[in-house]
Design an enzyme around this catalytic site. Structure first.
Site, PDB file in Angstrom:
ATOM      1  N   ARG A 123       0.824  -1.218   0.000  1.00 15.88           N
ATOM      2  CA  ARG A 123       0.000   0.000   0.000  1.00 15.88           C
ATOM      3  C   ARG A 123       0.853   1.261   0.000  1.00 15.88           C
ATOM      4  O   ARG A 123       0.406   2.325  -0.443  1.00 15.88           O
ATOM      5  CB  ARG A 123      -0.988  -0.041   1.170  1.00 15.88           C
ATOM      6  CG  ARG A 123      -2.185  -0.919   0.857  1.00 15.88           C
ATOM      7  CD  ARG A 123      -3.029  -1.208   2.063  1.00 15.88           C
ATOM      8  NE  ARG A 123      -2.439  -2.258   2.862  1.00 15.88           N
ATOM      9  CZ  ARG A 123      -2.737  -2.486   4.129  1.00 15.88           C
ATOM     10  NH1 ARG A 123      -3.603  -1.723   4.752  1.00 15.88           N
ATOM     11  NH2 ARG A 123      -2.162  -3.485   4.778  1.00 15.88           N
ATOM     12  N   GLU A 129       4.288  -9.295  16.078  1.00 16.94           N
ATOM     13  CA  GLU A 129       3.689  -9.790  17.330  1.00 16.94           C
ATOM     14  C   GLU A 129       3.934 -11.296  17.443  1.00 16.94           C
ATOM     15  O   GLU A 129       4.285 -11.804  18.495  1.00 16.94           O
ATOM     16  CB  GLU A 129       2.203  -9.465  17.334  1.00 16.94           C
ATOM     17  CG  GLU A 129       1.617  -9.509  18.726  1.00 16.94           C
ATOM     18  CD  GLU A 129       0.169  -9.082  18.746  1.00 16.94           C
ATOM     19  OE1 GLU A 129      -0.348  -8.646  17.709  1.00 16.94           O
ATOM     20  OE2 GLU A 129      -0.434  -9.209  19.826  1.00 16.94           O
TER      21      GLU A 129
HETATM   22  N1  LIG Z   1      -4.933  -1.578  11.933  1.00 13.47           N
HETATM   23  C1  LIG Z   1      -4.349  -1.683  10.714  1.00 13.47           C
HETATM   24  N2  LIG Z   1      -5.073  -1.453   9.596  1.00 13.47           N
HETATM   25  C2  LIG Z   1      -4.498  -1.551   8.373  1.00 13.47           C
HETATM   26  N3  LIG Z   1      -3.206  -1.882   8.177  1.00 13.47           N
HETATM   27  C3  LIG Z   1      -2.446  -2.111   9.258  1.00 13.47           C
HETATM   28  C4  LIG Z   1      -2.976  -2.022  10.570  1.00 13.47           C
HETATM   29  N4  LIG Z   1      -1.975  -2.292  11.448  1.00 13.47           N
HETATM   30  C5  LIG Z   1      -0.895  -2.525  10.741  1.00 13.47           C
HETATM   31  N5  LIG Z   1      -1.154  -2.420   9.406  1.00 13.47           N
HETATM   32  C6  LIG Z   1      -0.215  -2.690   8.315  1.00 13.47           C
HETATM   33  O1  LIG Z   1       1.006  -3.087   8.905  1.00 13.47           O
HETATM   34  C7  LIG Z   1       2.043  -2.168   8.649  1.00 13.47           C
HETATM   35  C8  LIG Z   1       2.426  -1.352   9.849  1.00 13.47           C
HETATM   36  O2  LIG Z   1       2.490  -2.107  11.011  1.00 13.47           O
HETATM   37  P1  LIG Z   1       3.629  -1.835  12.110  1.00 13.47           P
HETATM   38  O3  LIG Z   1       3.098  -2.521  13.344  1.00 13.47           O
HETATM   39  O4  LIG Z   1       3.732  -0.333  12.276  1.00 13.47           O
HETATM   40  O5  LIG Z   1       4.880  -2.458  11.608  1.00 13.47           O
HETATM   41  C9  LIG Z   1       1.551  -1.218   7.594  1.00 13.47           C
HETATM   42  O6  LIG Z   1       2.269  -1.493   6.386  1.00 13.47           O
HETATM   43  C10 LIG Z   1       0.087  -1.478   7.457  1.00 13.47           C
HETATM   44  O7  LIG Z   1      -0.208  -1.719   6.109  1.00 13.47           O
HETATM   45  O1  LIG Z   2      -1.123  -5.313   2.727  1.00  9.74           O
HETATM   46  P1  LIG Z   2       0.222  -4.775   2.364  1.00  9.74           P
HETATM   47  O2  LIG Z   2       0.833  -5.506   1.225  1.00  9.74           O
HETATM   48  O3  LIG Z   2       0.217  -3.304   2.167  1.00  9.74           O
HETATM   49  O4  LIG Z   2       1.228  -5.024   3.547  1.00  9.74           O
HETATM   50  P2  LIG Z   2       1.126  -5.265   5.107  1.00  9.74           P
HETATM   51  O5  LIG Z   2      -0.290  -5.244   5.549  1.00  9.74           O
HETATM   52  O6  LIG Z   2       1.822  -6.578   5.310  1.00  9.74           O
HETATM   53  O7  LIG Z   2       1.900  -4.154   5.705  1.00  9.74           O
END
Ligand SMILES: Nc1ncnc2c1ncn2[C@@H]1O[C@H](COP(=O)(O)O)[C@@H](O)[C@H]1O
Ligand SMILES: O=P(O)(O)OP(=O)(O)O
Length: 172
Positions: free
Chosen positions: A60, A97
Site C-alpha cells: 500500500r 507480534e
Molecule cells: N490496523 C491496521 N489497519 C491496516 N493496516 C495495518 C494495521 N496495522 C498494521 N497495518 C499494516 O502493517 C504495517 C504497519 O504495522 P507496524 O506494526 O507499524 O509495523 C503497515 O504497512 C500497514 O499496512
Molecule cells: O497489505 P500490504 O501488502 O500493504 O502489507 P502489510 O499489511 O503486510 O503491511
C-alpha cells in the site's frame, strides 16, 4: 476531504482484536488519491526539507508513494517483501507480534547521501517503518522524514522510529 468518514473500519481482521483501517473506499473515491497526495505535499512543504527520493513500502506504500514522488519531482524506490527484487539486495528481518517479517531494497537503488522520505499507509507499532529506516541506512542514503496516511496513536509507533519529522494525515 474528511478521510476518516471514508476509511472503512473492519473489526477482527486479519485477526481477532485488530481493527483494520481499510483505505480502499478512499482510494476508490474519485478525488481520494488526489486529496491524500495534496495532504502529504502540504505537510512536507511546511517542513521545508529537500527530498531526492520517496520510498514506498510494499504494497500500500506503493500506491501512495509513487504519485507523491511524481508530484515532488523525486525518484520512487520500492521496498519489497522477500524474493521480489531481481538484483543484489540489502535485507532486514524484524519482529512481529508473532514471528518475524523481512523487507528488501536494491543495493544500488539510492545514491549515497541522497535525501529520502519513507511512505506507508499505516503506522501501527512502527516495526515496519523502523526496519525500512535500517535498509535506507545500509544504502548510505539519508532519511529525512516519514509520511503515513494513518497513525494509530495508541500504539505509539513513532517512538520506535529514528528522530526525523513524521507526517500523518489521519490519527486514531
Ligand atoms: N490496523 C491496521 N489497519 C491496516 N493496516 C495495518 C494495521 N496495522 C498494521 N497495518 C499494516 O502493517 C504495517 C504497519 O504495522 P507496524 O506494526 O507499524 O509495523 C503497515 O504497512 C500497514 O499496512
Ligand atoms: O497489505 P500490504 O501488502 O500493504 O502489507 P502489510 O499489511 O503486510 O503491511
Amino acid at each position: 476531504m474528511d478521510f476518516k468518514s471514508i476509511i472503512r473500519d473492519i473489526p477482527d481482521f486479519p485477526q481477532k482484536g485488530i481493527i483494520f483501517r481499510d483505505i480502499t473506499p478512499l482510494l476508490a473515491h474519485p478525488q481520494g488519491l488526489t486529496a491524500i497526495i495534496q495532504g502529504f505535499q502540504t505537510k512536507f512543504a511546511e517542513l521545508n526539507i529537500d527530498i531526492d527520493a520517496v520510498i514506498g513500502i510494499e504494497s500500500r506504500g506503493f500506491i501512495l508513494g509513487a504519485p507523491l514522488a511524481m508530484q515532488l519531482g523525486a525518484s520512487f524506490i520500492p521496498v519489497r517483501k522477500p524474493k521480489k527484487l531481481p538484483s543484489a539486495v540489502f535485507r532486514v528481518e524484524y519482529a512481529l507480534e508473532y514471528g518475524t517479517d523481512t523487507l528488501e531494497i536494491h543495493q544500488d537503488a539510492i545514491g549515497v547521501g541522497k535525501r529520502v522520505i519513507i511512505i506507508d499507509d499505516v503506522i501501527a507499532t512502527g516495526g515496519t517503518a523502523a526496519a525500512t529506516a535500517k535498509l535506507v541506512e545500509q544504502t548510505g542514503a539519508k532519511l529525512v522524514g516519514y509520511g503515513f496516511l494513518i497513525e494509530l496513536d495508541f500504539l505509539n509507533g513513532r517512538k520506535a522510529l529514528p528522530e526525523v519529522p513524521i507526517v500523518s494525515l489521519v490519527n486514531y
